[in-house]
Design a protein around this motif. Structure first.
Motif, mmCIF file in Angstrom:
data_model
loop_
_atom_site.group_PDB
_atom_site.id
_atom_site.type_symbol
_atom_site.label_atom_id
_atom_site.label_comp_id
_atom_site.label_asym_id
_atom_site.label_seq_id
_atom_site.Cartn_x
_atom_site.Cartn_y
_atom_site.Cartn_z
ATOM 1 N N THR A 109 -9.718 -8.817 2.553
ATOM 2 C CA THR A 109 -9.374 -9.031 4.030
ATOM 3 C C THR A 109 -9.302 -7.803 4.948
ATOM 4 N N LEU A 110 -9.605 -6.826 4.481
ATOM 5 C CA LEU A 110 -9.738 -5.403 5.119
ATOM 6 C C LEU A 110 -10.931 -5.481 6.119
ATOM 7 N N THR A 111 -10.716 -5.165 7.387
ATOM 8 C CA THR A 111 -11.377 -5.005 8.199
ATOM 9 C C THR A 111 -11.509 -3.390 8.872
ATOM 10 N N HIS A 112 -12.695 -3.014 9.215
ATOM 11 C CA HIS A 112 -12.878 -1.675 9.728
ATOM 12 C C HIS A 112 -13.516 -1.543 11.118
ATOM 13 N N LYS A 113 -13.346 -0.624 11.847
ATOM 14 C CA LYS A 113 -14.184 -0.186 12.978
ATOM 15 C C LYS A 113 -14.698 1.265 13.108
ATOM 16 N N LEU A 114 -15.746 1.287 13.254
ATOM 17 C CA LEU A 114 -16.264 2.686 13.630
ATOM 18 C C LEU A 114 -16.299 3.256 15.036
ATOM 19 N N PHE A 115 -16.058 4.385 15.377
ATOM 20 C CA PHE A 115 -15.917 4.925 16.609
ATOM 21 C C PHE A 115 -16.165 6.394 16.654
ATOM 22 N N SER A 123 0.566 1.911 13.167
ATOM 23 C CA SER A 123 0.856 0.293 13.302
ATOM 24 C C SER A 123 2.081 -0.117 12.955
ATOM 25 N N PRO A 124 2.663 -0.869 13.535
ATOM 26 C CA PRO A 124 3.922 -1.511 13.516
ATOM 27 C C PRO A 124 3.938 -2.452 12.162
ATOM 28 N N ASP A 125 2.902 -3.061 11.875
ATOM 29 C CA ASP A 125 2.794 -4.350 10.984
ATOM 30 C C ASP A 125 1.639 -4.301 9.997
ATOM 31 N N ARG A 126 0.999 -3.387 9.810
ATOM 32 C CA ARG A 126 -0.012 -3.417 8.694
ATOM 33 C C ARG A 126 -0.236 -1.936 8.155
ATOM 34 N N PRO A 127 -0.711 -1.659 6.854
ATOM 35 C CA PRO A 127 -1.157 -0.579 6.631
ATOM 36 C C PRO A 127 -2.372 -0.118 6.990
ATOM 37 N N ALA A 156 -7.600 -1.602 8.255
ATOM 38 C CA ALA A 156 -6.558 -2.313 8.350
ATOM 39 C C ALA A 156 -6.665 -3.897 7.865
ATOM 40 N N PRO A 157 -5.939 -4.417 7.294
ATOM 41 C CA PRO A 157 -5.904 -5.818 6.929
ATOM 42 C C PRO A 157 -6.289 -6.706 7.696
ATOM 43 N N ASP A 158 -6.628 -8.010 7.637
ATOM 44 C CA ASP A 158 -7.005 -8.945 8.361
ATOM 45 C C ASP A 158 -8.093 -8.413 9.526
ATOM 46 N N SER A 159 -8.107 -9.510 10.753
ATOM 47 C CA SER A 159 -8.932 -9.166 11.660
ATOM 48 C C SER A 159 -8.381 -9.106 12.968
ATOM 49 N N ASP A 160 -7.042 -9.608 13.171
ATOM 50 C CA ASP A 160 -6.291 -9.862 14.331
ATOM 51 C C ASP A 160 -5.693 -8.562 15.232
ATOM 52 N N TRP A 161 -6.249 -7.373 14.921
ATOM 53 C CA TRP A 161 -5.872 -6.381 15.435
ATOM 54 C C TRP A 161 -6.510 -5.664 16.240
ATOM 55 N N ARG A 162 -6.173 -4.743 17.363
ATOM 56 C CA ARG A 162 -6.915 -4.045 18.314
ATOM 57 C C ARG A 162 -6.978 -2.552 17.926
ATOM 58 N N LEU A 191 -10.367 2.821 1.732
ATOM 59 C CA LEU A 191 -9.653 3.051 0.555
ATOM 60 C C LEU A 191 -8.248 3.598 0.817
ATOM 61 N N LYS A 192 -8.093 4.262 1.787
ATOM 62 C CA LYS A 192 -6.660 4.755 2.209
ATOM 63 C C LYS A 192 -5.735 3.531 2.904
ATOM 64 N N ALA A 193 -6.398 2.851 3.546
ATOM 65 C CA ALA A 193 -5.669 1.535 4.069
ATOM 66 C C ALA A 193 -5.008 0.901 2.641
ATOM 67 N N GLN A 194 -5.500 0.914 1.620
ATOM 68 C CA GLN A 194 -5.115 0.514 0.209
ATOM 69 C C GLN A 194 -4.299 1.188 -0.460
ATOM 70 N N GLY A 195 -4.049 2.615 0.050
ATOM 71 C CA GLY A 195 -3.193 3.630 -0.761
ATOM 72 C C GLY A 195 -3.917 3.939 -1.847
ATOM 73 N N LYS A 196 -5.283 3.968 -1.933
ATOM 74 C CA LYS A 196 -6.132 4.793 -2.886
ATOM 75 C C LYS A 196 -6.712 5.904 -2.297
ATOM 76 N N GLY A 197 -7.421 6.655 -3.231
ATOM 77 C CA GLY A 197 -8.269 7.817 -2.887
ATOM 78 C C GLY A 197 -9.546 7.556 -3.254
ATOM 79 N N VAL A 198 -10.366 8.195 -2.534
ATOM 80 C CA VAL A 198 -11.900 8.138 -3.166
ATOM 81 C C VAL A 198 -12.202 8.665 -4.516
ATOM 82 N N TRP A 199 -11.242 9.640 -5.037
ATOM 83 C CA TRP A 199 -11.554 10.258 -6.364
ATOM 84 C C TRP A 199 -10.805 9.282 -7.514
ATOM 85 N N SER A 200 -10.356 8.266 -7.169
ATOM 86 C CA SER A 200 -9.404 7.608 -8.151
ATOM 87 C C SER A 200 -10.397 6.808 -8.937
#
Length: 215
Positions: A183-189, A107-111, A201-207, A164-173
């Protein structure tokens, strides 16, 4: 690799097989810096090969986006090991792989955070769920029919990991709660048959755009 382009409010996920020919492996291995080659040597043979292929593909794609040769790209690492490009804040990326499938998110504009799992029976499923899931999630899993629990668990797992990875964290942290960033949103695929993945990724304005790399 030819020039690649990222658009704002867009997350690209590239899907690639990590099972490559010997010639392709050699090409990818040549773009790794010495520290990554040395890291691969410390791994078991199968894991080492997949590490080399995944890092080689990542560098190849980043080269296409940045115009910098793959072998000259320099990474910095966060507290949980998430890589970023040194002196570049115009591209965010994350990778995940399971079995012989790799996902590469940009992504060019968000983690971004991405996670993929191959569909399979999960050993000690309820024990793992009790360690990482909230009480509501655990109760929902227990109420799920036994023959559907593996799929339900893996969906929850990839969402948790991606967020968690979008926040720079790990599941074992020890920071297991997926709602820690409101503000994080996610998509399953499903990147390929018999795999489940999530992108966050943060917010919901991404495709989300998925792209398949040629084997």
């Amino acid at each position: 690799m030819t020039s690649l382009e990222l658009m704002t409010e867009e997350v690209q996920v590239w899907v690639a097989s990590l099972d490559v020919t010997g010639e392709r492996y050699d090409t990818l291995a040549r773009v790794l810096p010495s520290e990554e080659s040395e890291r691969a040597k410390s791994l078991a043979p199968v894991a080492a090969r997949r590490f080399v292929v995944a890092r080689g593909i990542l560098r190849t794609l980043l080269s296409g986006f940045t115009g910098t040769s793959a072998e000259k790209l320099r990474f910095a690492y966060g507290n949980s090991g998430k890589p970023s490009l040194v002196e570049r804040d115009d591209i965010h990326f994350n990778i995940s792989h399971s079995a012989d499938l790799g996902l590469f998110a940009f992504s060019p504009d968000r983690p971004v955070g991405v996670d993929v799992e191959n569909e399979r029976p999960v050993r000690r499923l309820l024990d793992v769920a009790q360690r990482f899931m909230s009480e509501d999630e655990l109760r929902s899993l227990i109420d799920t029919a036994p023959d559907e629990r593996d799929a339900a668990f893996l969906k929850s797992w990839v969402v948790r990991e991606a967020r968690l990875k979008a926040q720079g964290k790990g599941v074992w942290s020890g920071l297991e709660h997926i709602n820690s960033h409101a503000t994080l949103t996610h998509k399953l695929f499903a990147p390929r048959p018999n795999y489940i993945a999530a992108i966050a990724a943060p917010d919901s304005d991404w495709r989300l755009y998925t792209c398949a790399m040629k084997d």
